[in-house]
Motif scaffolding. Structure first.
Motif, PDB file in Angstrom:
ATOM      1  N   UNK A 169      -4.273   3.781   5.326  1.00 29.12           N
ATOM      2  CA  UNK A 169      -5.028   2.587   4.951  1.00 29.12           C
ATOM      3  C   UNK A 169      -6.473   2.960   4.627  1.00 29.12           C
ATOM      4  N   UNK A 170      -6.990   3.999   5.308  1.00 30.21           N
ATOM      5  CA  UNK A 170      -8.372   4.415   5.091  1.00 30.21           C
ATOM      6  C   UNK A 170      -8.584   4.933   3.671  1.00 30.21           C
ATOM      7  N   UNK A 171      -7.647   5.750   3.207  1.00 29.41           N
ATOM      8  CA  UNK A 171      -7.745   6.292   1.851  1.00 29.41           C
ATOM      9  C   UNK A 171      -7.635   5.169   0.823  1.00 29.41           C
ATOM     10  N   UNK A 172      -6.708   4.247   1.047  1.00 28.05           N
ATOM     11  CA  UNK A 172      -6.545   3.111   0.144  1.00 28.05           C
ATOM     12  C   UNK A 172      -7.842   2.311   0.078  1.00 28.05           C
ATOM     13  N   UNK A 190       0.835  -1.213   0.000  1.00 25.59           N
ATOM     14  CA  UNK A 190       0.000   0.000   0.000  1.00 25.59           C
ATOM     15  C   UNK A 190       0.860   1.249   0.000  1.00 25.59           C
ATOM     16  N   UNK A 191       1.865   1.258   0.842  1.00 22.01           N
ATOM     17  CA  UNK A 191       2.744   2.425   0.944  1.00 22.01           C
ATOM     18  C   UNK A 191       3.523   2.624  -0.354  1.00 22.01           C
ATOM     19  N   UNK A 192       4.003   1.538  -0.953  1.00 17.88           N
ATOM     20  CA  UNK A 192       4.702   1.638  -2.242  1.00 17.88           C
ATOM     21  C   UNK A 192       3.796   2.198  -3.330  1.00 17.88           C
ATOM     22  N   UNK A 193       2.507   1.968  -3.193  1.00 20.00           N
ATOM     23  CA  UNK A 193       1.534   2.473  -4.160  1.00 20.00           C
ATOM     24  C   UNK A 193       1.248   3.960  -3.918  1.00 20.00           C
ATOM     25  N   UNK A 200     -10.885   3.168   0.858  1.00 21.44           N
ATOM     26  CA  UNK A 200     -11.960   3.949   0.249  1.00 21.44           C
ATOM     27  C   UNK A 200     -11.806   3.980  -1.269  1.00 21.44           C
ATOM     28  N   UNK A 201     -10.598   4.290  -1.754  1.00 27.21           N
ATOM     29  CA  UNK A 201     -10.349   4.373  -3.193  1.00 27.21           C
ATOM     30  C   UNK A 201     -10.578   3.042  -3.909  1.00 27.21           C
ATOM     31  N   UNK A 202     -10.330   1.943  -3.204  1.00 21.87           N
ATOM     32  CA  UNK A 202     -10.459   0.613  -3.813  1.00 21.87           C
ATOM     33  C   UNK A 202     -11.787  -0.064  -3.460  1.00 21.87           C
ATOM     34  N   UNK A 203     -12.690   0.729  -2.870  1.00 21.77           N
ATOM     35  CA  UNK A 203     -14.037   0.270  -2.520  1.00 21.77           C
ATOM     36  C   UNK A 203     -14.020  -0.964  -1.621  1.00 21.77           C
ATOM     37  N   UNK A 204     -13.198  -0.885  -0.579  1.00 27.47           N
ATOM     38  CA  UNK A 204     -13.100  -1.950   0.412  1.00 27.47           C
ATOM     39  C   UNK A 204     -13.567  -1.409   1.754  1.00 27.47           C
ATOM     40  N   UNK A 205     -14.020  -2.293   2.614  1.00 29.16           N
ATOM     41  CA  UNK A 205     -14.386  -1.901   3.965  1.00 29.16           C
ATOM     42  C   UNK A 205     -13.108  -1.503   4.703  1.00 29.16           C
ATOM     43  N   UNK A 206     -13.045  -0.278   5.186  1.00 37.24           N
ATOM     44  CA  UNK A 206     -11.796   0.225   5.779  1.00 37.24           C
ATOM     45  C   UNK A 206     -11.400  -0.529   7.041  1.00 37.24           C
ATOM     46  N   UNK A 207     -12.371  -0.919   7.857  1.00 41.94           N
ATOM     47  CA  UNK A 207     -12.027  -1.655   9.085  1.00 41.94           C
ATOM     48  C   UNK A 207     -11.554  -3.070   8.761  1.00 41.94           C
ATOM     49  N   UNK A 208     -12.166  -3.690   7.769  1.00 38.42           N
ATOM     50  CA  UNK A 208     -11.714  -5.017   7.361  1.00 38.42           C
ATOM     51  C   UNK A 208     -10.276  -4.934   6.836  1.00 38.42           C
ATOM     52  N   UNK A 209     -10.007  -3.914   6.022  1.00 37.23           N
ATOM     53  CA  UNK A 209      -8.655  -3.772   5.478  1.00 37.23           C
ATOM     54  C   UNK A 209      -7.658  -3.495   6.608  1.00 37.23           C
TER      55      UNK A 209
END
Length: 79
Positions: free
Chosen positions: A31-34, A23-26, A36-45
């Protein structure tokens, strides 16, 4: 569900650290922004990155697709 043993927890921690590294390399500091941008549940991620989630293979494959990395490459140096 049976609690994880130390070896299983260690593997989940390693997977989580690798996901955070990708994620950081990207270019995502948060993690929240990642998520959100990838349409994933932020707490799960967040739980996946922290090694607190026993994620499904489908979820892991989705994340690896985002990063354009194969399962083989993801796990090759995760020992």
């Amino acid at each position: 569900m049976k609690p994880l043993n130390k070896a299983e927890k260690k593997v989940l921690d390693l997977i989580g650290a690798k996901l955070k590294e990708l994620r950081i390399k990207k270019g995502y500091k948060s993690y929240e922004t990642f998520a959100f941008d990838k349409e994933m549940n932020r707490m799960q991620y967040w739980r996946m990155e922290k090694g607190l989630s026993n994620m499904s293979i489908a979820t892991l494959l989705r994340i690896l697709e985002i990063h354009k990395i194969s399962l083989k490459d993801f796990f090759k140096d995760l020992e």
